[in-house]
Design a protein around this motif. Structure first.
Motif, PDB file in Angstrom:
ATOM      1  N   ARG A 143      -4.831   4.590   1.385  1.00 42.85           N
ATOM      2  CA  ARG A 143      -6.012   3.752   1.629  1.00 42.85           C
ATOM      3  C   ARG A 143      -7.209   4.349   0.897  1.00 42.85           C
ATOM      4  NH1 ARG A 143      -2.608   3.348   5.554  1.00 42.85           N
ATOM      5  NH2 ARG A 143      -2.415   1.521   6.877  1.00 42.85           N
ATOM      6  N   PRO A 144      -7.760   3.589  -0.038  1.00 48.27           N
ATOM      7  CA  PRO A 144      -8.896   4.130  -0.803  1.00 48.27           C
ATOM      8  C   PRO A 144     -10.137   4.353   0.066  1.00 48.27           C
ATOM      9  CG  PRO A 144      -8.408   1.869  -1.467  1.00 48.27           C
ATOM     10  CD  PRO A 144      -7.366   2.279  -0.487  1.00 48.27           C
ATOM     11  N   ASP A 145     -10.313   3.542   1.081  1.00 43.00           N
ATOM     12  CA  ASP A 145     -11.461   3.708   1.977  1.00 43.00           C
ATOM     13  C   ASP A 145     -11.008   4.397   3.268  1.00 43.00           C
ATOM     14  OD1 ASP A 145      -9.883   1.558   2.684  1.00 43.00           O
ATOM     15  OD2 ASP A 145     -11.537   0.485   3.645  1.00 43.00           O
ATOM     16  N   SER A 146     -10.349   5.521   3.105  1.00 44.09           N
ATOM     17  CA  SER A 146      -9.718   6.207   4.230  1.00 44.09           C
ATOM     18  C   SER A 146     -10.741   6.600   5.287  1.00 44.09           C
ATOM     19  CB  SER A 146      -8.993   7.455   3.734  1.00 44.09           C
ATOM     20  OG  SER A 146      -8.456   8.150   4.824  1.00 44.09           O
ATOM     21  N   ASP A 147     -10.378   6.309   6.517  1.00 44.84           N
ATOM     22  CA  ASP A 147     -11.220   6.711   7.638  1.00 44.84           C
ATOM     23  C   ASP A 147     -10.693   7.985   8.287  1.00 44.84           C
ATOM     24  OD1 ASP A 147      -8.917   5.733   8.718  1.00 44.84           O
ATOM     25  OD2 ASP A 147      -9.879   4.345  10.109  1.00 44.84           O
ATOM     26  N   GLU A 148      -9.671   8.570   7.662  1.00 45.89           N
ATOM     27  CA  GLU A 148      -9.033   9.788   8.166  1.00 45.89           C
ATOM     28  C   GLU A 148      -8.620   9.632   9.628  1.00 45.89           C
ATOM     29  OE1 GLU A 148     -11.334  13.257   7.246  1.00 45.89           O
ATOM     30  OE2 GLU A 148     -10.962  13.027   5.108  1.00 45.89           O
ATOM     31  N   LYS A 149      -7.947   8.530   9.897  1.00 44.73           N
ATOM     32  CA  LYS A 149      -7.482   8.210  11.248  1.00 44.73           C
ATOM     33  C   LYS A 149      -6.605   9.321  11.824  1.00 44.73           C
ATOM     34  CE  LYS A 149      -4.682   4.707  13.595  1.00 44.73           C
ATOM     35  NZ  LYS A 149      -3.965   3.442  13.413  1.00 44.73           N
ATOM     36  N   PHE A 150      -5.784   9.939  10.976  1.00 47.15           N
ATOM     37  CA  PHE A 150      -4.875  10.985  11.436  1.00 47.15           C
ATOM     38  C   PHE A 150      -5.359  12.380  11.049  1.00 47.15           C
ATOM     39  CE2 PHE A 150      -2.104   7.228  10.924  1.00 47.15           C
ATOM     40  CZ  PHE A 150      -1.752   7.075  12.251  1.00 47.15           C
ATOM     41  N   GLY A 151      -6.603  12.490  10.643  1.00 49.20           N
ATOM     42  CA  GLY A 151      -7.165  13.783  10.274  1.00 49.20           C
ATOM     43  C   GLY A 151      -7.275  13.928   8.771  1.00 49.20           C
ATOM     44  N   PRO A 152      -7.874  15.017   8.343  1.00 51.77           N
ATOM     45  CA  PRO A 152      -8.042  15.236   6.905  1.00 51.77           C
ATOM     46  C   PRO A 152      -6.720  15.612   6.235  1.00 51.77           C
ATOM     47  CG  PRO A 152      -8.848  17.123   8.114  1.00 51.77           C
ATOM     48  CD  PRO A 152      -8.480  16.088   9.138  1.00 51.77           C
ATOM     49  N   THR A 153      -6.660  15.369   4.943  1.00 47.01           N
ATOM     50  CA  THR A 153      -5.475  15.748   4.170  1.00 47.01           C
ATOM     51  C   THR A 153      -5.460  17.262   3.993  1.00 47.01           C
ATOM     52  OG1 THR A 153      -5.527  13.661   2.977  1.00 47.01           O
ATOM     53  CG2 THR A 153      -4.289  15.455   1.962  1.00 47.01           C
ATOM     54  N   PRO A 154      -4.351  17.926   4.325  1.00 47.55           N
ATOM     55  CA  PRO A 154      -4.264  19.371   4.103  1.00 47.55           C
ATOM     56  C   PRO A 154      -4.442  19.697   2.618  1.00 47.55           C
ATOM     57  CG  PRO A 154      -2.480  18.638   5.520  1.00 47.55           C
ATOM     58  CD  PRO A 154      -3.161  17.412   4.999  1.00 47.55           C
ATOM     59  N   THR A 155      -5.024  20.828   2.335  1.00 44.06           N
ATOM     60  CA  THR A 155      -5.353  21.181   0.950  1.00 44.06           C
ATOM     61  C   THR A 155      -4.119  21.286   0.062  1.00 44.06           C
ATOM     62  OG1 THR A 155      -5.357  23.519   1.560  1.00 44.06           O
ATOM     63  CG2 THR A 155      -7.474  22.376   1.578  1.00 44.06           C
ATOM     64  N   ASP A 156      -2.998  21.707   0.602  1.00 45.91           N
ATOM     65  CA  ASP A 156      -1.803  21.841  -0.232  1.00 45.91           C
ATOM     66  C   ASP A 156      -1.124  20.495  -0.509  1.00 45.91           C
ATOM     67  OD1 ASP A 156      -1.152  21.708   2.475  1.00 45.91           O
ATOM     68  OD2 ASP A 156       0.716  22.823   2.218  1.00 45.91           O
ATOM     69  N   LEU A 157      -1.596  19.416   0.116  1.00 47.21           N
ATOM     70  CA  LEU A 157      -1.004  18.093  -0.106  1.00 47.21           C
ATOM     71  C   LEU A 157      -1.925  17.151  -0.871  1.00 47.21           C
ATOM     72  CD1 LEU A 157       0.683  17.511   3.369  1.00 47.21           C
ATOM     73  CD2 LEU A 157       1.725  18.348   1.267  1.00 47.21           C
ATOM     74  N   ILE A 158      -3.051  17.655  -1.323  1.00 54.64           N
ATOM     75  CA  ILE A 158      -3.960  16.826  -2.115  1.00 54.64           C
ATOM     76  C   ILE A 158      -3.333  16.610  -3.494  1.00 54.64           C
ATOM     77  CG2 ILE A 158      -6.245  16.756  -3.199  1.00 54.64           C
ATOM     78  CD1 ILE A 158      -7.283  18.343  -0.799  1.00 54.64           C
ATOM     79  N   ASN A 159      -3.443  15.395  -4.005  1.00 55.96           N
ATOM     80  CA  ASN A 159      -2.919  14.994  -5.320  1.00 55.96           C
ATOM     81  C   ASN A 159      -1.393  15.018  -5.405  1.00 55.96           C
ATOM     82  OD1 ASN A 159      -5.536  14.593  -6.294  1.00 55.96           O
ATOM     83  ND2 ASN A 159      -5.703  16.751  -6.898  1.00 55.96           N
ATOM     84  N   ARG A 163       1.826  12.864   7.528  1.00 50.04           N
ATOM     85  CA  ARG A 163       1.362  11.553   7.974  1.00 50.04           C
ATOM     86  C   ARG A 163      -0.103  11.358   7.605  1.00 50.04           C
ATOM     87  NH1 ARG A 163       1.108  10.375  14.281  1.00 50.04           N
ATOM     88  NH2 ARG A 163      -0.428  12.014  14.020  1.00 50.04           N
ATOM     89  N   ALA A 164      -0.921  12.372   7.847  1.00 50.21           N
ATOM     90  CA  ALA A 164      -2.342  12.281   7.497  1.00 50.21           C
ATOM     91  C   ALA A 164      -2.519  12.151   5.988  1.00 50.21           C
ATOM     92  CB  ALA A 164      -3.085  13.509   8.019  1.00 50.21           C
ATOM     93  N   ALA A 165      -1.771  12.943   5.229  1.00 47.68           N
ATOM     94  CA  ALA A 165      -1.895  12.892   3.770  1.00 47.68           C
ATOM     95  C   ALA A 165      -1.459  11.529   3.238  1.00 47.68           C
ATOM     96  CB  ALA A 165      -1.065  14.000   3.135  1.00 47.68           C
ATOM     97  N   PHE A 166      -0.374  10.984   3.763  1.00 45.09           N
ATOM     98  CA  PHE A 166       0.101   9.679   3.308  1.00 45.09           C
ATOM     99  C   PHE A 166      -0.899   8.589   3.672  1.00 45.09           C
ATOM    100  CE2 PHE A 166       2.379   5.712   4.278  1.00 45.09           C
ATOM    101  CZ  PHE A 166       2.811   5.404   2.994  1.00 45.09           C
ATOM    102  N   TYR A 167      -1.394   8.615   4.890  1.00 48.04           N
ATOM    103  CA  TYR A 167      -2.353   7.596   5.327  1.00 48.04           C
ATOM    104  C   TYR A 167      -3.617   7.645   4.473  1.00 48.04           C
ATOM    105  CZ  TYR A 167      -5.407   4.890   8.391  1.00 48.04           C
ATOM    106  OH  TYR A 167      -6.269   3.955   8.893  1.00 48.04           O
ATOM    107  N   ASN A 168      -4.123   8.844   4.244  1.00 51.32           N
ATOM    108  CA  ASN A 168      -5.353   8.985   3.466  1.00 51.32           C
ATOM    109  C   ASN A 168      -5.143   8.620   1.999  1.00 51.32           C
ATOM    110  OD1 ASN A 168      -6.595   9.838   5.808  1.00 51.32           O
ATOM    111  ND2 ASN A 168      -6.348  12.007   5.334  1.00 51.32           N
ATOM    112  N   ALA A 169      -3.966   8.911   1.453  1.00 51.84           N
ATOM    113  CA  ALA A 169      -3.701   8.604   0.043  1.00 51.84           C
ATOM    114  C   ALA A 169      -3.424   7.120  -0.170  1.00 51.84           C
ATOM    115  CB  ALA A 169      -2.520   9.428  -0.456  1.00 51.84           C
TER     116      ALA A 169
END
Length: 126
Positions: A32-48, A24-30
């Protein structure tokens, strides 16, 4: 056995919830380009990771988690039924000296036709 089912379902539900929160955090952050990390940071294994894959995995994990919550409720109800049956069967005689005495005898039925009666007597030998 029922307690094991409850524990297993609970542990799996917690695992699914953690995974769901990560996706959920990774999807939300990906998304929205101006992500406020509402659900936390994107886990490292889910980046890109592709956003469609993130959405699909997020939805799948949420559905599985919700299903496991329902299964936890069902296991809890099963535990209650098991306890209820045990309480009523507690006084049931299951000793080794239970016996059965079958007897077959001729009988006259209501329409005055001959028949056979099978009678089973259950008793305890003492």
């Amino acid at each position: 056995m029922i307690a094991g089912a409850l524990a297993g379902v609970a542990i799996y539900s917690v695992y699914l919830d953690r995974e769901y929160r990560d996706y959920r955090a990774a999807f939300y952050n990906a998304s929205r380009p101006d992500s406020d990390e509402k659900f936390g940071p994107t886990p490292t294994d889910l980046i890109n990771v592709n956003i469609n894959q993130l959405r699909s995995n997020r939805n799948t994990l949420r559905n599985r988690r919700d299903f496991m919550i329902v299964m936890f409720g069902a296991a809890y109800l099963l535990q209650g039924v098991d306890a209820y049956v045990y309480a009523h069967m507690r006084s049931f005689d299951v000793s080794d000296d239970l016996s059965i005495a079958p007897s077959i005898r001729p009988d006259i039925l209501a329409s005055n036709t001959p028949g056979v009666t099978l009678r089973l007597d259950f008793y305890s030998r003492k």
